[in-house]
Design a protein around this motif. Sequence first.
Motif, short mmCIF file in Angstrom:
data_model
loop_
_atom_site.label_atom_id
_atom_site.label_comp_id
_atom_site.label_asym_id
_atom_site.label_seq_id
_atom_site.Cartn_x
_atom_site.Cartn_y
_atom_site.Cartn_z
N TYR A 22 145.74 16.73 20.61
CA TYR A 22 146.57 15.54 20.41
C TYR A 22 147.92 15.98 19.93
O TYR A 22 148.06 16.99 19.25
N ALA A 82 141.74 19.22 18.57
CA ALA A 82 140.51 18.59 18.08
C ALA A 82 139.30 19.35 18.62
O ALA A 82 138.31 19.54 17.91
N SER A 129 134.15 16.74 8.14
CA SER A 129 134.99 15.65 8.65
C SER A 129 136.23 16.22 9.33
O SER A 129 136.84 17.16 8.83
N GLY A 130 136.56 15.70 10.47
CA GLY A 130 137.75 16.13 11.20
C GLY A 130 137.51 17.37 12.03
O GLY A 130 138.45 17.93 12.59
N SER A 131 136.25 17.80 12.14
CA SER A 131 135.98 19.05 12.87
C SER A 131 135.93 18.86 14.38
O SER A 131 135.92 19.84 15.13
N GLY A 132 135.88 17.60 14.86
CA GLY A 132 135.92 17.35 16.30
C GLY A 132 134.62 16.83 16.88
O GLY A 132 134.46 16.79 18.10
N LYS A 133 133.70 16.38 16.01
CA LYS A 133 132.40 15.90 16.49
C LYS A 133 132.55 14.68 17.39
O LYS A 133 132.01 14.63 18.50
N SER A 134 133.29 13.69 16.90
CA SER A 134 133.46 12.47 17.69
C SER A 134 134.19 12.77 18.99
O SER A 134 133.81 12.28 20.06
N THR A 135 135.21 13.60 18.90
CA THR A 135 135.98 13.95 20.10
C THR A 135 135.06 14.56 21.15
O THR A 135 135.13 14.20 22.33
N GLU A 180 127.22 8.96 14.44
CA GLU A 180 126.88 8.48 13.10
C GLU A 180 126.20 7.12 13.14
O GLU A 180 126.67 6.16 12.55
N HIS A 218 125.82 13.07 9.44
CA HIS A 218 126.02 13.74 8.16
C HIS A 218 124.71 13.76 7.39
O HIS A 218 124.62 14.33 6.32
N1 LIG Z 1 143.74 9.69 18.82
C1 LIG Z 1 144.02 10.76 18.03
N2 LIG Z 1 145.29 11.13 17.83
C2 LIG Z 1 145.58 12.19 17.07
N3 LIG Z 1 144.68 12.95 16.47
C3 LIG Z 1 143.37 12.64 16.63
C4 LIG Z 1 142.98 11.51 17.41
N4 LIG Z 1 141.63 11.44 17.40
C5 LIG Z 1 141.21 12.46 16.62
N5 LIG Z 1 142.25 13.18 16.17
C6 LIG Z 1 142.17 14.37 15.33
O1 LIG Z 1 141.30 15.25 15.93
C7 LIG Z 1 140.51 15.88 14.95
C8 LIG Z 1 139.05 15.69 15.24
O2 LIG Z 1 138.72 14.32 15.08
P1 LIG Z 1 137.25 13.74 15.22
O3 LIG Z 1 137.32 12.28 15.09
O4 LIG Z 1 136.65 14.29 16.43
O5 LIG Z 1 136.54 14.36 13.94
P2 LIG Z 1 135.06 14.13 13.42
O6 LIG Z 1 134.43 15.44 13.38
O7 LIG Z 1 134.40 13.07 14.20
O8 LIG Z 1 135.31 13.64 11.94
P3 LIG Z 1 134.48 12.58 11.07
O9 LIG Z 1 133.26 13.27 10.60
O10 LIG Z 1 135.38 12.26 9.94
O11 LIG Z 1 134.21 11.42 11.96
C9 LIG Z 1 140.92 15.32 13.61
O12 LIG Z 1 141.83 16.23 13.01
C10 LIG Z 1 141.62 14.04 13.97
O13 LIG Z 1 142.61 13.76 13.03
#
Ligand SMILES: Nc1ncnc2c1ncn2[C@@H]1O[C@H](COP(=O)(O)OP(=O)(O)OP(=O)(O)O)[C@@H](O)[C@H]1O
Lengths: 248, 418
Positions: A19, A28, A48-54, A175, A206
């Motif tokens: 991103y 991500a 958190s923020g490691s990229g799981k959702s992505t 989650e 988690h």
């Molecule tokens: N639309 C976006 N624009 C910019 N950055 C993004 C966007 N979506 C995610 N990110 C960034 O990408 C990284 C991974 O995000 P992601 O949501 O995949 O994390 P996660 O592992 O699911 O975290 P959590 O456990 O908090 O849900 C994070 O640093 C987030 O800030």
Amino acid sequence: MNDGSMLPLIELRAVSKSYRKGGERIDAIAGIDLVVEERGMVAIVGPSGSGKSTLMHLVGAMDRPTSGEIGVGGHMVNRLSPRELTQFRRRTVGFVFQMFNLVPNLTALENVALPMEFNGVARAERADRASSLLGQFGLGQRLRHLPRELSGGEMQRVAIARAVANAPRLILADEPTGNLDSRSGQMIYELLQQISRERTVMVVTHAQDLANLANRVIHIRDGRLQDRPPSVAALRRGQESAPAQPSS
Amino acid sequence: MIRLGLRNVPRNKARLMLIAFLIGIPVFLLLSLRSVDEAVERQTTVLTRDVNTVLQLRAKGSMGHVNMIGQDRLLPADVPEKVARIENVVQVESYLLAMAPITPPNFVMHVGLAPSAVKRLESHGEAGNPRIIAGRDLTPEDAGQDVAIIGKGYAAWAAIEPKDVGKATLAIDPSRTHPAIYGMNRPQRNLRIVGIYASGYVFGDLQLFVPIDTFRSIYGTDRRVSWVFVRVDSVDNVATVAQRLHDTVGGVADILVPKQAAVFTATTSRTVLRLTFLGGLLAIVLMIIVVFFVVLMQVRERAREIGTLKAIGASNGGVVVQFLTEAVALALLGGAFGLVVFRFLGDAVTRHLFALGIGPFLPSHYRPLFASLSVGSEISASVLLIVMSVAVVAAIIGSSYGVWQLIKISPLEAVKHE
Ligand SMILES: Nc1ncnc2c1ncn2[C@@H]1O[C@H](COP(=O)(O)OP(=O)(O)OP(=O)(O)O)[C@@H](O)[C@H]1O
Ligand SMILES: [Mg+2]
């Protein structure tokens, strides 16, 4: 689906997603290779923020990778046309959301029937299948309830029924117990484990309890898969890459 | 998806009522303007038929005003009788006209006629009898009496107020002069004012109507007349009658065939039509704007739901159909609301709308017509069809931007802010 049992269900090759925020680039997902077999439960864990959702969004074709190839059930997801993407979302994958995301003015039964309606299933069959699914999930008495008349755990069970309505080979749950108390959460774990006997369930969590039920645990940090799982508990179960029969 | 769209209509009762109201108002406006349109057209038809069957005779080369310098030649006394004998002539009305000076350099017109004759206004007489605003009109019993009805403007000049009607008198003095009027050596006469009329037209309101015998005894004229109005039984016979008039009285009279009047009424109704058309257009634009904001608001408000629908397999087309169905249904409900309001309030509101919104743009002497305007508030099949098609078209046009936004919503919207 003659290719299903032979080939892996999910295959990621050098997948990245970055991103741009201001002038800064956030990776991500930074070059992930991953193979997931058909059937069983896969837990994705990481800070958190490691990229799981992505990662989930890329696999489920909710989002497109910046680079790399993603294959799911024989489809090259990153190359599908909009029409093919819609077909893919209807038939190959089912989503379970943390916030349930039920359509608020439709009953439990109608919510479950919705994906089948999109998929062109006849009305009578939709109703039959939706009510039998809800019955299986312990909601036989809640068919005509609106989401606001259901508890969080009940809503999530409706959402899982909706996700499996079109019998997809892959269920993605980000989650799914994040908004539930532990008792309701436990019920959802069991349900996910139950449905993973016939299909692949990929779940971000988690909750250690849920990760413990998984056949495989994938650790992710800073957008990369980790070779070495950090915990002993995960070590015990998480290293296998072949599908295993879940213990019930 | 159509079913889903319909299910969304009653989702928020307050919103539904607000939208029905917001869309209902333009629909109501549209219907009101349409009924004004119809009423004016009806009126114009009557007017055209009426006016176009009346010919006017004057002494050859003369305005026929008894005291106007160089214009005082009158029609011979036997003209009305001769004319009345012509086939297809249904009515003959004789007028006598005299000018009278008021505050220089203005003048007013004194008109002598049979008390029951149509009181045509000088130079703008097409509309016929002006509206009595105080007292009464002349009646056959007034023949030969020293009574008159007076125009609003003339009354104001003479300081006669509505409450004075019936008691107030006005002095007629034929000896007074003016650059265009010569004095007649006749005594002054007091006329009792029994009514005040209003035409809405300045010059039309500067007239006095008196019984024709009274006029003759004031000005000392014989049986000759200024003008003769000849009514023909139908428009089709006007040309034949005009020819017969030429043959019988053409030697002494100019014959004015009612062409101008027809042109004039046509112009007027065109003005009204144009105004109501613009109003109708405005109403449709208003509807489109309402739909525009409603749909846009809904797309924004339900972004998460739309994202979810897409994530679980809804196609863009399907979601678009869902929202269009909802917009069309809302517009139709608004239209129905407008129809109901129109049914019950249409008549009253339309009158005011006409008077306030269209009246100022019309030639002023048309204003008395408002009172006689009969505006329909019936809901016919054509009204229903108009409302339905306008609602559907406005819904589709109004939603187009929202629909475009809808298509752009990503399934990821389902998981935003989790
Ligand atoms: N639309 C976006 N624009 C910019 N950055 C993004 C966007 N979506 C995610 N990110 C960034 O990408 C990284 C991974 O995000 P992601 O949501 O995949 O994390 P996660 O592992 O699911 O975290 P959590 O456990 O908090 O849900 C994070 O640093 C987030 O800030
Ligand atoms: Mg996440």
